[in-house]
Design a protein around this motif. Sequence first.
Motif, PDB file in Angstrom:
ATOM      1  N   VAL A 147      -8.586   1.993 -12.497  1.00 57.19           N
ATOM      2  CA  VAL A 147      -8.740   3.330 -12.496  1.00 57.19           C
ATOM      3  C   VAL A 147     -10.001   3.968 -12.401  1.00 57.19           C
ATOM      4  CG1 VAL A 147      -8.047   5.476 -13.910  1.00 57.19           C
ATOM      5  CG2 VAL A 147      -6.621   3.458 -14.269  1.00 57.19           C
ATOM      6  N   SER A 148     -10.242   4.807 -11.551  1.00 51.52           N
ATOM      7  CA  SER A 148     -11.622   5.437 -11.266  1.00 51.52           C
ATOM      8  C   SER A 148     -11.257   6.989 -11.393  1.00 51.52           C
ATOM      9  CB  SER A 148     -12.344   4.997 -10.189  1.00 51.52           C
ATOM     10  OG  SER A 148     -13.867   5.457 -10.045  1.00 51.52           O
ATOM     11  N   THR A 149     -12.230   7.692 -11.972  1.00 49.85           N
ATOM     12  CA  THR A 149     -12.088   9.255 -11.809  1.00 49.85           C
ATOM     13  C   THR A 149     -13.438   9.934 -12.142  1.00 49.85           C
ATOM     14  OG1 THR A 149     -10.968  11.416 -12.311  1.00 49.85           O
ATOM     15  CG2 THR A 149     -11.223   9.698 -14.195  1.00 49.85           C
ATOM     16  N   ASP A 150     -13.753  11.053 -11.467  1.00 47.56           N
ATOM     17  CA  ASP A 150     -15.050  11.768 -11.788  1.00 47.56           C
ATOM     18  C   ASP A 150     -14.630  13.029 -12.630  1.00 47.56           C
ATOM     19  OD1 ASP A 150     -13.957  13.551 -10.041  1.00 47.56           O
ATOM     20  OD2 ASP A 150     -15.462  13.609  -8.495  1.00 47.56           O
ATOM     21  N   GLY A 151     -13.486  12.913 -12.761  1.00 49.72           N
ATOM     22  CA  GLY A 151     -13.084  14.183 -13.940  1.00 49.72           C
ATOM     23  C   GLY A 151     -12.370  15.066 -13.181  1.00 49.72           C
ATOM     24  N   LYS A 152     -12.586  15.209 -11.952  1.00 48.90           N
ATOM     25  CA  LYS A 152     -11.693  16.099 -10.983  1.00 48.90           C
ATOM     26  C   LYS A 152     -10.880  15.527 -10.101  1.00 48.90           C
ATOM     27  CE  LYS A 152     -15.284  19.552 -11.181  1.00 48.90           C
ATOM     28  NZ  LYS A 152     -16.273  20.619 -10.252  1.00 48.90           N
ATOM     29  N   TRP A 153     -11.287  14.269  -9.495  1.00 55.46           N
ATOM     30  CA  TRP A 153     -10.408  13.655  -8.622  1.00 55.46           C
ATOM     31  C   TRP A 153     -10.135  12.168  -9.149  1.00 55.46           C
ATOM     32  CZ3 TRP A 153      -8.074  16.254  -4.657  1.00 55.46           C
ATOM     33  CH2 TRP A 153      -7.417  15.331  -3.514  1.00 55.46           C
ATOM     34  N   CYS A 154      -9.057  11.406  -8.912  1.00 62.36           N
ATOM     35  CA  CYS A 154      -9.000  10.396  -9.414  1.00 62.36           C
ATOM     36  C   CYS A 154      -8.162   9.313  -8.612  1.00 62.36           C
ATOM     37  CB  CYS A 154      -8.083  10.211 -10.742  1.00 62.36           C
ATOM     38  SG  CYS A 154      -6.251  10.572 -10.324  1.00 62.36           S
ATOM     39  N   TYR A 155      -8.462   8.039  -8.425  1.00 65.16           N
ATOM     40  CA  TYR A 155      -8.089   6.981  -7.650  1.00 65.16           C
ATOM     41  C   TYR A 155      -7.615   5.939  -8.653  1.00 65.16           C
ATOM     42  CZ  TYR A 155      -7.980   3.258  -3.933  1.00 65.16           C
ATOM     43  OH  TYR A 155      -7.269   2.872  -3.174  1.00 65.16           O
ATOM     44  N   VAL A 156      -6.196   5.600  -8.502  1.00 66.28           N
ATOM     45  CA  VAL A 156      -5.701   4.515  -9.191  1.00 66.28           C
ATOM     46  C   VAL A 156      -4.776   3.671  -8.332  1.00 66.28           C
ATOM     47  CG1 VAL A 156      -4.171   4.126 -11.267  1.00 66.28           C
ATOM     48  CG2 VAL A 156      -5.461   6.390 -10.895  1.00 66.28           C
ATOM     49  N   VAL A 157      -4.875   2.313  -8.797  1.00 64.61           N
ATOM     50  CA  VAL A 157      -4.402   1.214  -8.060  1.00 64.61           C
ATOM     51  C   VAL A 157      -3.507   0.381  -9.075  1.00 64.61           C
ATOM     52  CG1 VAL A 157      -4.470  -0.764  -6.269  1.00 64.61           C
ATOM     53  CG2 VAL A 157      -6.012   1.098  -6.281  1.00 64.61           C
ATOM     54  N   PHE A 158      -2.244   0.314  -8.742  1.00 67.39           N
ATOM     55  CA  PHE A 158      -1.151  -0.556  -9.630  1.00 67.39           C
ATOM     56  C   PHE A 158      -0.875  -1.660  -8.807  1.00 67.39           C
ATOM     57  CE2 PHE A 158      -0.784   3.842 -10.974  1.00 67.39           C
ATOM     58  CZ  PHE A 158      -0.535   3.677 -12.370  1.00 67.39           C
ATOM     59  N   TRP A 159      -0.742  -2.895  -9.456  1.00 67.81           N
ATOM     60  CA  TRP A 159      -0.506  -4.077  -8.775  1.00 67.81           C
ATOM     61  C   TRP A 159       0.954  -4.397  -9.568  1.00 67.81           C
ATOM     62  CZ3 TRP A 159      -5.372  -3.159  -8.820  1.00 67.81           C
ATOM     63  CH2 TRP A 159      -6.178  -3.502  -7.526  1.00 67.81           C
ATOM     64  N   VAL A 160       2.059  -4.163  -9.144  1.00 67.37           N
ATOM     65  CA  VAL A 160       3.611  -4.336  -9.755  1.00 67.37           C
ATOM     66  C   VAL A 160       4.335  -5.368  -9.089  1.00 67.37           C
ATOM     67  CG1 VAL A 160       3.344  -1.804 -10.215  1.00 67.37           C
ATOM     68  CG2 VAL A 160       4.601  -2.698  -8.145  1.00 67.37           C
ATOM     69  N   GLU A 161       5.263  -5.813  -9.807  1.00 66.25           N
ATOM     70  CA  GLU A 161       6.301  -6.706  -9.525  1.00 66.25           C
ATOM     71  C   GLU A 161       7.758  -6.389 -10.002  1.00 66.25           C
ATOM     72  OE1 GLU A 161       5.589 -10.630 -10.553  1.00 66.25           O
ATOM     73  OE2 GLU A 161       6.107 -10.102 -12.870  1.00 66.25           O
ATOM     74  N   GLU A 162       8.812  -6.590  -9.185  1.00 70.48           N
ATOM     75  CA  GLU A 162      10.024  -6.412  -9.424  1.00 70.48           C
ATOM     76  C   GLU A 162      10.578  -7.211 -10.468  1.00 70.48           C
ATOM     77  OE1 GLU A 162      12.176  -4.616  -5.497  1.00 70.48           O
ATOM     78  OE2 GLU A 162      11.896  -6.399  -5.520  1.00 70.48           O
ATOM     79  N   ARG A 163      11.480  -6.531 -11.262  1.00 72.00           N
ATOM     80  CA  ARG A 163      11.810  -7.519 -12.471  1.00 72.00           C
ATOM     81  C   ARG A 163      13.537  -6.895 -12.843  1.00 72.00           C
ATOM     82  NH1 ARG A 163       8.279  -6.208 -17.680  1.00 72.00           N
ATOM     83  NH2 ARG A 163       9.555  -8.100 -18.474  1.00 72.00           N
ATOM     84  N   GLY A 164      14.120  -7.935 -13.110  1.00 67.36           N
ATOM     85  CA  GLY A 164      15.729  -7.787 -13.470  1.00 67.36           C
ATOM     86  C   GLY A 164      16.602  -7.666 -12.152  1.00 67.36           C
ATOM     87  N   GLY A 165      16.010  -8.209 -10.913  1.00 59.24           N
ATOM     88  CA  GLY A 165      16.885  -8.631  -9.740  1.00 59.24           C
ATOM     89  C   GLY A 165      17.320  -7.354  -9.194  1.00 59.24           C
ATOM     90  N   ARG A 166      16.997  -5.974  -9.495  1.00 58.94           N
ATOM     91  CA  ARG A 166      17.272  -4.895  -8.883  1.00 58.94           C
ATOM     92  C   ARG A 166      16.544  -4.540  -7.750  1.00 58.94           C
ATOM     93  NH1 ARG A 166      18.843  -0.305 -12.864  1.00 58.94           N
ATOM     94  NH2 ARG A 166      19.656   0.457 -10.994  1.00 58.94           N
ATOM     95  N   PRO A 167      16.932  -4.221  -6.474  1.00 61.25           N
ATOM     96  CA  PRO A 167      15.811  -3.761  -5.591  1.00 61.25           C
ATOM     97  C   PRO A 167      15.462  -2.475  -5.722  1.00 61.25           C
ATOM     98  CG  PRO A 167      18.106  -3.651  -4.830  1.00 61.25           C
ATOM     99  CD  PRO A 167      18.454  -4.236  -6.081  1.00 61.25           C
ATOM    100  N   THR A 168      14.120  -2.281  -5.495  1.00 61.48           N
ATOM    101  CA  THR A 168      13.432  -0.669  -5.851  1.00 61.48           C
ATOM    102  C   THR A 168      13.438  -0.192  -4.601  1.00 61.48           C
ATOM    103  OG1 THR A 168      11.816  -2.043  -7.100  1.00 61.48           O
ATOM    104  CG2 THR A 168      11.103  -0.309  -6.280  1.00 61.48           C
ATOM    105  N   PRO A 169      13.882   1.292  -4.659  1.00 62.05           N
ATOM    106  CA  PRO A 169      13.896   2.203  -3.571  1.00 62.05           C
ATOM    107  C   PRO A 169      12.470   2.958  -3.472  1.00 62.05           C
ATOM    108  CG  PRO A 169      14.849   3.212  -5.676  1.00 62.05           C
ATOM    109  CD  PRO A 169      14.429   1.478  -6.049  1.00 62.05           C
ATOM    110  N   TRP A 170      11.664   2.031  -2.802  1.00 55.07           N
ATOM    111  CA  TRP A 170      10.303   2.529  -2.450  1.00 55.07           C
ATOM    112  C   TRP A 170       9.968   3.734  -2.133  1.00 55.07           C
ATOM    113  CZ3 TRP A 170       7.201  -0.765  -5.239  1.00 55.07           C
ATOM    114  CH2 TRP A 170       7.765  -2.301  -5.382  1.00 55.07           C
ATOM    115  N   GLY A 171      10.775   4.258  -1.228  1.00 57.47           N
ATOM    116  CA  GLY A 171      10.602   5.700  -0.870  1.00 57.47           C
ATOM    117  C   GLY A 171      10.846   6.575  -1.584  1.00 57.47           C
TER     118      GLY A 171
END
Length: 419
Positions: free
Chosen positions: A53-77
Amino acid sequence: MGVPCDDAVVIQAPEAAGDPSVISVSCPDKTGLGCDFCRVILFFGLSILRVDVSTDGKWCYVVFWVEERGGRPTPWGLLKNRLLAACPVVSVASGLYNFYYGPQELMLAERPPQVFLLKFSCYDRMGVLHDVTQVLCDLELIIRRVKVSTTPDGRVMDLFFISDTRELLHTKRRKEETCEQLRAVLGDSMTNCEIEPANAQIVECLQASPFLPPAITEELFNLELLEESPVGCPSSPSNISVKMDNSLSPSHTLIQILGCDHKGLLYDIMRTLKDYNIQVSYGRVYASRNGSCEIDLFVMQMDGKKILDPNKQRAVCSRLRMELFHPLRVAVMKRGPDMELLVANPVELSGKGRPLVFYDITLALKILQIRIFLAEIGRHFVGDREWEVYRFLLYDDFESCASQYKIVEGVTKMLMGWE
């Protein structure tokens, strides 16, 4: 008014089998935005492995690394659309974010979602309540209140108070789609399906009392029990550490967290900071495959200052420690001759509850082959906090204390994502 740019959210597929997906979000900042993002990701059943996470208080940039769990496909759209909806708007004319919402935007942001009453009945069978819940979740219908009962002839009478994430449930097509999906799961045993706007009188009739009975409060919120490890927990209180440090930055307080990972961990942390009006400026989160997590967050208060008040420091650290160790409460207690399963989770100050709790509880009971006779969801105040309390009256398919322990263990592990 404006809308978030489509490029504000970018989702990258895994580069190789076993690698995480990467979600990048670049948009205007606001206090609690991290909580909103984490809530969306939790709703889609994804596990967060790492965050920058990085922000200057007005604009932020966040990167998440994620994985699926539970065997259900993710509707990414669909996930991308929901993250875009969580982003603050950008002024089309100026290209800049107005840090304070304009009157129209503020009205839209605070407008509560329209609540509908879904009524249907069907014959009872093992796992029927979970199957219904899965349909509603797949349709992005948020369950707000539930009243489920079983008649002597084996029919289940269901009243679901729901809201529509897509805001289309007022249309005939969306209502028909919902009933058709339910009929596809329940078959001919479903005799009727009605969806109508819930007026204030109907909602008030099924509102739970603001305060819980003392016996339930004691069972769920006993301070001595909360010092013990939750059933099924792979860690202990001694392995959890929450510290604040004001010496490493001239303008930020560093919050360092070490502990055991669980489903929705980052949501629980961000929800707590949001409730205290604490904004994250920089941060890194790392959850290892062995179940441990390390979190460094550089934060400031709404006034742009560090957290220097010792009382507030203690309060925030204590709350974070509790959210790491006991984000939800699970208990089984006697209710006359029957057994009642109780689950409680804190409600955000914004009024939002934790995603997928009802889904996880009903799935755990289905796996344990335990049938549900009655089910209710209500909101109650315990101390100065509002809690969402789930109550399930269970069939007497079990009798021993070992079985009661197995229920608490199975439900807790499902809610916390512990294998």
